[in-house]
Design a protein around this motif. Structure first.
Motif, PDB file in Angstrom:
ATOM      1  N   GLN A 126      -9.547   9.251   1.523  1.00 42.33           N
ATOM      2  CA  GLN A 126     -10.073   7.893   1.486  1.00 42.33           C
ATOM      3  C   GLN A 126      -9.733   7.160   2.786  1.00 42.33           C
ATOM      4  O   GLN A 126      -8.620   7.279   3.301  1.00 42.33           O
ATOM      5  N   VAL A 158       0.832  -1.215   0.000  1.00 41.96           N
ATOM      6  CA  VAL A 158       0.000   0.000   0.000  1.00 41.96           C
ATOM      7  C   VAL A 158       0.861   1.257   0.000  1.00 41.96           C
ATOM      8  O   VAL A 158       0.344   2.358   0.198  1.00 41.96           O
ATOM      9  N   GLU A 211     -11.645   0.694  -0.888  1.00 43.64           N
ATOM     10  CA  GLU A 211     -12.080   1.946  -0.282  1.00 43.64           C
ATOM     11  C   GLU A 211     -13.284   1.667   0.592  1.00 43.64           C
ATOM     12  O   GLU A 211     -14.272   1.074   0.153  1.00 43.64           O
ATOM     13  N   VAL A 230      -9.250   3.437   3.824  1.00 47.03           N
ATOM     14  CA  VAL A 230      -8.942   2.241   3.051  1.00 47.03           C
ATOM     15  C   VAL A 230      -8.868   1.027   3.968  1.00 47.03           C
ATOM     16  O   VAL A 230      -8.363   1.116   5.096  1.00 47.03           O
ATOM     17  N   SER A 235       2.162   3.056  -2.224  1.00 43.45           N
ATOM     18  CA  SER A 235       1.828   4.116  -3.189  1.00 43.45           C
ATOM     19  C   SER A 235       0.666   4.985  -2.721  1.00 43.45           C
ATOM     20  O   SER A 235       0.458   6.086  -3.235  1.00 43.45           O
ATOM     21  N   LEU A 236      -0.098   4.500  -1.748  1.00 41.08           N
ATOM     22  CA  LEU A 236      -1.248   5.257  -1.253  1.00 41.08           C
ATOM     23  C   LEU A 236      -0.841   6.284  -0.194  1.00 41.08           C
ATOM     24  O   LEU A 236      -1.677   7.091   0.231  1.00 41.08           O
ATOM     25  N   ASN A 252      -5.488   7.416   3.198  1.00 36.61           N
ATOM     26  CA  ASN A 252      -4.504   7.651   2.127  1.00 36.61           C
ATOM     27  C   ASN A 252      -3.769   8.967   2.381  1.00 36.61           C
ATOM     28  O   ASN A 252      -4.038   9.673   3.365  1.00 36.61           O
ATOM     29  N   GLU A 253      -2.869   9.303   1.506  1.00 43.24           N
ATOM     30  CA  GLU A 253      -1.933  10.401   1.749  1.00 43.24           C
ATOM     31  C   GLU A 253      -2.620  11.734   2.001  1.00 43.24           C
ATOM     32  O   GLU A 253      -2.221  12.499   2.891  1.00 43.24           O
TER      33      GLU A 253
END
Length: 583
Positions: free
Chosen positions: A363, A337, A375, A365, A339-340, A358-359
């Motif tokens: 979201q 994960v 999501e 997740v 990349s999130l 997420n960043e």
């Protein structure tokens, strides 16, 4: 040192001396009471205040009455002697107990027979024994009216309840945890109350169970005792066994399962009392047959542990990892994960369900061992999620989501909290449902943090209103499947310091603080029994974690992870960020 203890030390250190008619003295000896064998209970302290003096002034009568309220013997007989016959009959001393600091001030009014008693109130205990800590420097004015009876001043009109200073309250009252069940009888839910420490306390506890949970838990817990009626107003204790004799018709039609749950509820609650090791349910003083253990019956523990393992983010790989002690280990089968930009993670007790943001916090997740991420909810400026023990992930969005346009047609409806620009969301981990949780009592407040309790029946929230923060504890109303439907009107607890994070330290304590990567941060542990303890501050604490059942607290700065040892912080190997215990 707790606020209650600090107040007690000050009060013990300073003599309470009458200085003029507007000051309240503390009088009457304090000593041991004898053990009353008829009940198997004893009290810790007994106050023996004096009755009204001959030809006492109105101010002296009021001062004397307040002191006399420490004499709980014979249903506050001495305090009632300061009242007219009519007032003595109507006055309910336990309708409310105000715990004050300093000394009351008795002030005359334009009406020569009416006086106002000014108090600096620290907390209030209602008729059900629920304590509500109040903001510092809270004052309350009590109006008291007097009349002459046979040439002597007596109080003819007064509010129900009594007022005690912190030392008197600590001597006369004791906290007691009542236990109810969650919606499907899988877990015990604590409900902390305060009772007079006097003979007959076991009876008061049982009567409180029958009356039901505190208002902030109504509708969120199950109470098999609600149909029970005591056959006599006493719960005798003999050889460590408390006997609860009930009316036969109050058990008519009950199943063996119901009777087993009633008896277990009594055992959970009374079993914590000194000298009580067992309970028995009787009708006509004969033991009630609870039958063979029903397959659906389960003994619900009164303690809960989330374990010693945490979830965290490996700051070298930006991947979810387990954290225990100062060691990190990979989570087998979890998807990549990184990349999130994951942050604010949490997980379930089993360590196989994971939730994070997420960043850009748009979201929430979900991930598991061996499956793709999904999501769970979306929004703006989502708050750190909480994953409850029923598989629902909670967060707060600062604005209404686009799905809200279909609120009448889709189970994905998300709607703003009434009177607020925020949305409280609960997302089913395994399904497609995202529940909007209507919370009308939030009104103009801003939610800063949420965390569901270990057993899943309560939620702790930090709410900011008018530049100050409050801790809210509210029961979660669920349907038969466990789906959250709403929150109960909360218990509101004032905090000693600002806060924007909250964690459950135990079943009856939460840890709060206002985290900041650059400011001095002081954590406060708040007990639902009214206690408060502040931790040694740390500069730049940007996160902290704790979990029920392990009594361990971690703190994070930009450079280090620390563990609390005694009253100090000890640095750990720095290899992870965003530590979080299950929940």
């Amino acid at each position: 040192m707790t606020r209650t203890l600090r107040a007690l030390v000050v009060l013990v250190a300073c003599a309470l001396v009458l200085a003029g008619c507007s000051r309240l003295p503390q009088s009457g000896p304090v000593g041991e009471s004898e053990d009353l064998g008829t009940t198997g209970e004893s009290v810790t302290h007994t106050f023996n205040p004096a009755g009204p003096a001959e030809d006492a002034s109105p101010e002296s009568i009021i001062n004397g009455f307040i002191v006399a309220a420490t004499g709980v013997q014979d249903d506050f007989a001495v305090a009632r002697s300061y009242l007219t016959d009519s007032a003595a009959e109507q006055w309910d001393p336990l309708a409310r107990t105000l715990v004050y600091q300093g000394s009351p001030a008795v002030v005359s009014t334009e009406d020569t027979d009416t006086y106002t008693v000014q108090l600096e109130v620290d907390s209030a205990v209602d008729a059900q024994g629920v304590m509500s800590p109040l903001p510092s420097e809270t004052t309350e004015a009590l109006e008291i009216k007097l009349t002459e009876v046979d040439g002597q001043w007596r109080i003819s009109e007064l509010p129900d309840g009594i007022a005690l200073d912190s030392a008197q309250f600590s001597a006369l009252f004791v906290s007691q945890t009542l236990y109810f069940y969650d919606f499907d009888y899988h877990n015990a839910v604590p409900d902390t109350r305060w009772f007079l420490d006097r003979p007959g306390q076991a009876t008061a506890i049982v009567e409180a169970l029958i009356t039901g949970p505190a208002s902030y838990l109504e509708g969120a817990v199950a109470n098999p005792m609600e149909q029970v009626e005591l056959a006599r107003p006493s719960v005798p204790i003999s050889s460590g066994t408390a006997s609860i004799d009930v009316k036969a018709d109050s058990l008519a039609g009950t199943s063996a399962l119901q009777r087993q749950r009633i008896e277990h509820q009594l055992q959970m609650t009374l079993g914590t009392r000194p000298r009580i090791s067992d309970v028995k349910l009787t009708v006509g003083l004969e033991d009630v047959d609870t039958g063979e253990p029903d397959p659906q019956f389960r003994e619900t523990p009164t303690t809960y542990s989330v374990g010693a393992r945490q979830i965290a983010i490996n700051h070298d790989t930006n991947q979810l990892v387990y954290y225990q002690g100062s060691n990190i280990t990979e989570i087998p089968g979890v998807a990549d994960v990184s990349s999130l930009g994951p942050h604010e993670p949490t997980m379930n007790v089993e360590g196989n369900r994971f939730v994070f943001l997420n960043e850009d916090s748009t979201q929430m997740v979900g991930a598991t061992n061996g499956s793709a991420v999904q999501e769970l909810a979306s929004g703006t400026d989502l708050l750190a999620p909480s994953l409850d023990n029923r598989g629902w992930a909670w967060t707060v969005s600062s604005v209404e989501d686009e799905h809200s346009e279909d609120a009448g047609e889709s189970e994905n409806a998300e709607a703003a909290v009434s009177g607020s620009e925020q949305t409280l969301l609960a997302s089913e981990f395994d399904g497609e449902q995202v529940q909007e949780i209507s919370v009308p009592w939030l009104m103009d407040g801003e939610i800063k943090a949420v965390r569901v309790s270990p057993e899943g029946s309560r939620i702790a929230m930090i709410l900011e209103r008018d530049d100050s923060q409050q801790l809210f504890i509210s029961g979660i109303v669920r349907d038969d499947s466990g789906k959250p439907l709403g929150l109960v009107e909360p218990l509101v607890v004032e905090t000693a310091a600002p806060a924007n994070r909250v964690q459950w330290y135990s079943m009856n304590e939460v840890l709060i603080g206002e985290v900041s990567s650059s400011e001095r941060v002081e954590l406060e542990m708040i007990g639902l029994a009214g206690t408060s303890v502040t931790f040694k501050p740390m500069l730049g604490m940007r996160g902290f974690s704790t979990g029920a059942g392990n009594a361990t607290v971690y703190a994070e700065t930009d450079d280090e992870v620390y563990i609390r040892v005694g009253t100090n912080w000890r640095a750990q190997e720095d290899n992870a960020d965003d530590l979080s215990y299950p929940g």
